[in-house]
Scaffold this active site. Structure first.
Site, short mmCIF file in Angstrom:
data_model
loop_
_atom_site.label_atom_id
_atom_site.label_comp_id
_atom_site.label_asym_id
_atom_site.label_seq_id
_atom_site.Cartn_x
_atom_site.Cartn_y
_atom_site.Cartn_z
N GLU A 16 49.45 38.69 33.62
CA GLU A 16 48.39 38.20 34.52
C GLU A 16 47.44 37.30 33.73
OE1 GLU A 16 46.71 40.93 37.40
OE2 GLU A 16 44.69 40.30 36.81
N HIS A 77 47.29 35.31 43.40
CA HIS A 77 46.48 36.38 44.02
C HIS A 77 45.72 35.76 45.20
CE1 HIS A 77 46.22 39.13 40.22
NE2 HIS A 77 47.32 38.41 40.20
N HIS A 147 41.36 54.50 44.40
CA HIS A 147 40.41 53.40 44.56
C HIS A 147 38.99 53.97 44.66
CE1 HIS A 147 38.25 50.12 46.74
NE2 HIS A 147 38.93 49.39 45.88
N GLN A 174 46.42 49.20 39.23
CA GLN A 174 45.19 49.03 38.47
C GLN A 174 45.46 49.50 37.05
OE1 GLN A 174 42.55 47.64 37.63
NE2 GLN A 174 41.25 48.15 39.38
N GLN A 210 34.33 44.72 26.67
CA GLN A 210 35.29 44.52 27.76
C GLN A 210 35.66 45.87 28.37
OE1 GLN A 210 38.99 43.61 25.94
NE2 GLN A 210 40.20 44.12 27.71
P1 FAD Z 1 42.60 47.58 50.19
O1 FAD Z 1 44.05 47.84 50.13
O2 FAD Z 1 42.06 47.00 51.44
O3 FAD Z 1 41.86 48.94 49.83
C1 FAD Z 1 40.45 49.00 49.66
C2 FAD Z 1 39.92 50.36 50.13
O4 FAD Z 1 40.11 50.48 51.53
C3 FAD Z 1 40.65 51.55 49.50
O5 FAD Z 1 39.71 52.56 49.29
C4 FAD Z 1 41.68 51.94 50.56
O6 FAD Z 1 41.98 53.34 50.49
C5 FAD Z 1 40.97 51.57 51.85
N1 FAD Z 1 41.92 51.06 52.86
C6 FAD Z 1 42.95 50.20 52.67
N2 FAD Z 1 43.60 49.93 53.81
C7 FAD Z 1 42.96 50.63 54.77
C8 FAD Z 1 43.15 50.77 56.17
N3 FAD Z 1 44.13 50.09 56.79
N4 FAD Z 1 42.29 51.57 56.86
C9 FAD Z 1 41.30 52.24 56.23
N5 FAD Z 1 41.07 52.14 54.89
C10 FAD Z 1 41.89 51.35 54.18
N6 FAD Z 1 40.22 41.07 43.11
C11 FAD Z 1 39.95 39.76 43.28
O7 FAD Z 1 38.93 39.41 43.87
N7 FAD Z 1 40.79 38.78 42.82
C12 FAD Z 1 41.95 39.08 42.18
O8 FAD Z 1 42.68 38.18 41.77
C13 FAD Z 1 42.28 40.47 41.98
N8 FAD Z 1 43.43 40.84 41.40
C14 FAD Z 1 43.76 42.19 41.33
C15 FAD Z 1 45.01 42.54 40.78
C16 FAD Z 1 45.38 43.89 40.72
C17 FAD Z 1 46.75 44.26 40.17
C18 FAD Z 1 44.48 44.91 41.15
C19 FAD Z 1 44.84 46.37 41.05
C20 FAD Z 1 43.24 44.56 41.67
C21 FAD Z 1 42.87 43.19 41.77
N9 FAD Z 1 41.64 42.79 42.32
C22 FAD Z 1 41.36 41.46 42.48
C23 FAD Z 1 40.63 43.80 42.69
C24 FAD Z 1 40.77 44.26 44.16
O9 FAD Z 1 40.47 43.19 45.01
C25 FAD Z 1 39.78 45.41 44.35
O10 FAD Z 1 40.26 46.55 43.67
C26 FAD Z 1 39.39 45.75 45.78
O11 FAD Z 1 38.28 46.65 45.73
C27 FAD Z 1 40.47 46.42 46.63
O12 FAD Z 1 41.48 45.56 46.91
P2 FAD Z 1 42.81 46.08 47.68
O13 FAD Z 1 43.61 44.90 47.96
O14 FAD Z 1 43.43 47.20 46.94
O15 FAD Z 1 42.11 46.62 49.03
#
Ligand code: FAD
Length: 286
Positions: A16, A77, A147, A174, A210
């Site tokens: 990444e 992403h 999360h 993560q 970091q």
């Molecule tokens: P979601 O899947 O939407 O989950 C977020 C929360 O909502 C969780 O608590 C989950 O349990 C809950 N949830 C999910 N779906 C539902 C549903 N349908 N109904 C009710 N609750 C639900 N961030 C950036 O801004 N840019 C990046 O490039 C970036 N890259 C990343 C790469 C990786 C590998 C990882 C692990 C994270 C990255 N992030 C990035 C951070 C990420 O955006 C955050 O962790 C964010 O808080 C959650 O994103 P998610 O897509 O997992 O969200």
């Protein structure tokens, strides 16, 4: 190439990278890309800030360069929380034009004092939407230590299953420093009916600031053997870097020996670190 097709062939090894800040020229990352491509990863993913107006242009430029100049499969992403449907449409169109087939669909972190765009509430909403917009391979994020906004693992896994049911073909985790937490998560995910490949996210620690920042953001637990390294070497950057590389290699060897689907290395744009790790595990991932 669609990344999902790789998992049946081998232990996937991916990197990444992040784009330079908006105020820095895009060229500042090219040297890093050149060095990383020499390490022959299966794909390289490129982050995109959740800010909305952010650095989408840089992300797509880097992804395109990876594909065209270096022959490396890119993954872009795409965090949706601060993007309107129209803005997502534009980004998807640009990806299509640039031949980018792989997307990591994300919600993005909430930004204090920024009102979300509300067109997409969860990553699963975005995944469902992208599915209607063409032939992209879509991945999602997952959280071995739950999360930060979820009540517990059970609830988080229920939501993770929605992402997979919406069309995510694989997941990237993560960062974590305790492999046991990943194995517990993996068992629970499989029991919850989540059967797509899951890559383990590994971040080599190379400086103590970091790590403090990352851990406060994602809540990763720190095993004693890890904190001992930080405490002992925090004032000696070179030794800390080498110890961080050794710790990451140790984690990866154990993960591969346990049959993990893939390793996603958060390179922090540091080719030296990625090179040391790639060389150490080269024979394990063939
Ligand atoms: P979601 O899947 O939407 O989950 C977020 C929360 O909502 C969780 O608590 C989950 O349990 C809950 N949830 C999910 N779906 C539902 C549903 N349908 N109904 C009710 N609750 C639900 N961030 C950036 O801004 N840019 C990046 O490039 C970036 N890259 C990343 C790469 C990786 C590998 C990882 C692990 C994270 C990255 N992030 C990035 C951070 C990420 O955006 C955050 O962790 C964010 O808080 C959650 O994103 P998610 O897509 O997992 O969200």
């Amino acid at each position: 190439m669609k990344i999902a097709s790789l998992f049946s062939e081998k232990t996937v090894f991916s990197f990444e990278v992040f784009p330079p800040k908006k105020t820095s020229p895009i060229e500042t990352v090219f040297d890093t890309l050149e060095k990383l491509q020499g390490l022959n990863p299966d794909f390289i993913s490129v982050t995109l800030g959740a800010g909305g107006s952010g650095n989408g242009g840089h992300t797509l430029t880097i992804a395109r360069r990876l594909k065209e100049q270096y022959g490396i499969t890119p993954m872009a992403h795409l965090p949706c929380i601060n993007y309107t449907r129209e803005q997502i449409d534009v980004l998807l169109e640009q990806m299509r034009e640039n031949g980018i087939e792989n997307i990591l669909a994300l919600r993005g972190d909430k930004i204090p004092d920024v009102e979300p765009a509300k067109d997409f509430i969860h990553a699963s909403d975005l995944i469902e939407y992208i599915k209607t917009k063409g032939d992209f391979d879509i991945a999602g994020a997952c959280y071995p230590e739950v999360h930060t906004e979820a009540e517990n693992m059970e609830e988080d896994l229920k939501n993770l299953k929605k992402k997979v049911d919406a069309g995510a073909t694989h997941l990237i985790s993560q960062l974590f420093f305790d492999n046991e937490s990943f194995y517990t998560f993996l068992d629970s995910a499989r029991s919850a009916g989540i059967n797509v490949p899951i890559e383990a996210g590994i971040m080599p620690v190379t400086n103590s600031k970091q790590i403090t920042r990352m851990v406060s953001m994602c809540g990763a637990s720190l095993p004693r053997k890890f904190t001992r390294i930080i405490q002992r070497y925090e004032d000696n950057p070179e030794v800390l870097r080498d110890a961080g590389i050794a710790y990451a290699i140790d984690q990866i060897v154990d993960l591969i020996a346990s049959g993990v689907d893939g390793i996603h290395l958060y390179t922090m744009n540091q080719p030296y670190v990625a090179k040391k790790i790639s060389e150490a595990i080269e024979s394990l991932i063939k």
